[in-house]
Each structure stands twice: as C-alpha cells, then as structure tokens.
Motif scaffolding. Structure first.
Motif, PDB file in Angstrom:
ATOM      1  N   LEU A   5     -72.530 118.909  63.937  1.00 22.95           N
ATOM      2  CA  LEU A   5     -71.976 120.049  63.507  1.00 22.95           C
ATOM      3  C   LEU A   5     -73.428 120.975  63.393  1.00 22.95           C
ATOM      4  O   LEU A   5     -74.368 120.673  63.028  1.00 22.95           O
ATOM      5  N   GLU A   7     -74.562 124.393  62.171  1.00 24.29           N
ATOM      6  CA  GLU A   7     -73.924 125.420  61.206  1.00 24.29           C
ATOM      7  C   GLU A   7     -75.102 126.238  60.853  1.00 24.29           C
ATOM      8  O   GLU A   7     -76.381 126.119  60.471  1.00 24.29           O
ATOM      9  N   HIS A   9     -75.259 130.408  58.878  1.00 25.97           N
ATOM     10  CA  HIS A   9     -74.754 131.016  57.741  1.00 25.97           C
ATOM     11  C   HIS A   9     -74.773 132.459  57.775  1.00 25.97           C
ATOM     12  O   HIS A   9     -75.779 133.191  58.478  1.00 25.97           O
ATOM     13  N   SER A  82     -70.481 126.328  63.803  1.00 25.11           N
ATOM     14  CA  SER A  82     -69.765 126.856  62.568  1.00 25.11           C
ATOM     15  C   SER A  82     -70.359 127.776  61.976  1.00 25.11           C
ATOM     16  O   SER A  82     -72.004 127.857  62.017  1.00 25.11           O
ATOM     17  N   LEU A  91     -65.793 128.185  55.504  1.00 27.11           N
ATOM     18  CA  LEU A  91     -66.572 127.579  56.826  1.00 27.11           C
ATOM     19  C   LEU A  91     -65.873 127.995  57.970  1.00 27.11           C
ATOM     20  O   LEU A  91     -64.610 127.492  58.090  1.00 27.11           O
TER      21      LEU A  91
END
Length: 106
Positions: A5, A7, A9, A82, A91
């Motif tokens: 993953l 990730e 933000h 993500s 998410l």
C-alpha cells in the motif's frame, strides 16, 4: 506478501513544499523525489494540492512497479495507491481502475 500500500494524504505538507519550491536545505533531497512526480507548472493547469497528492501517489506506484527488485520478486504482489482524507477519515483507493485517474488528473 500479497500487496503493498502506497498511501498519501490530503493537506500534505511535502507536496505543498515541493509544488511551491521550498528550497530548505534539510528538505531539498526529500522534496526532489516528490517534485519529479508532479507535472510542470505551466500557468495553465489549475491542479488542487489534493490532486497533486494523488498524482504523487500514482507516480510512486509506477516507480515501485519499475523497481528492479519488484520486477524480479514482485510477481503476484499488488501495489495499491491510496489517499487518506484527513478531514473525513476516508481512504480513497486510487489505482484500482488502471491509469485512467492519472491521465484525467494530468
């Protein structure tokens, strides 16, 4: 391992700093990795900072897929991009539909 993953933000300080040209010495190397994933500033694109964060995640996914170790040992290991939405806790999965989102953002 079945998946990796990547990730990002929303409201990402690193993306903001890279986009706006922060030249602080201690951050320069780290920000250069982000900056090279972002599109050129041409005065035309009106990308939001959150869309820039999405682009960075998707480019990092591409970079990982091109890495020699992943190419050698990563068969069957899915790489998922993500974006964590800080305000809502959502998410958002970014690359489940192929390269469509990246092309739309760029």
């Amino acid at each position: 391992m079945k998946s990796i993953l990547v990730e990002g933000h929303t409201d990402c300080g690193g993306v903001k700093a890279a986009w706006h040209g922060n030249g602080e010495g201690n951050l320069k190397t780290w920000l250069s990795y982000i900056r090279k994933n972002l599109p050129e500033k041409d005065g035309i694109n009106k990308l939001t900072e959150d869309n820039l964060a999405k682009i960075n995640v998707l480019k990092q996914v591409e970079n990982l897929k091109d890495h020699p170790i992943y190419k050698t040992y990563g068969q069957g290991v899915e790489i998922i991009g993500s974006l964590f939405h800080v305000a809502s806790g959502e998410l958002e999965l970014l690359n489940r539909g192929g390269d469509e989102l990246l092309n739309k953002l760029l």
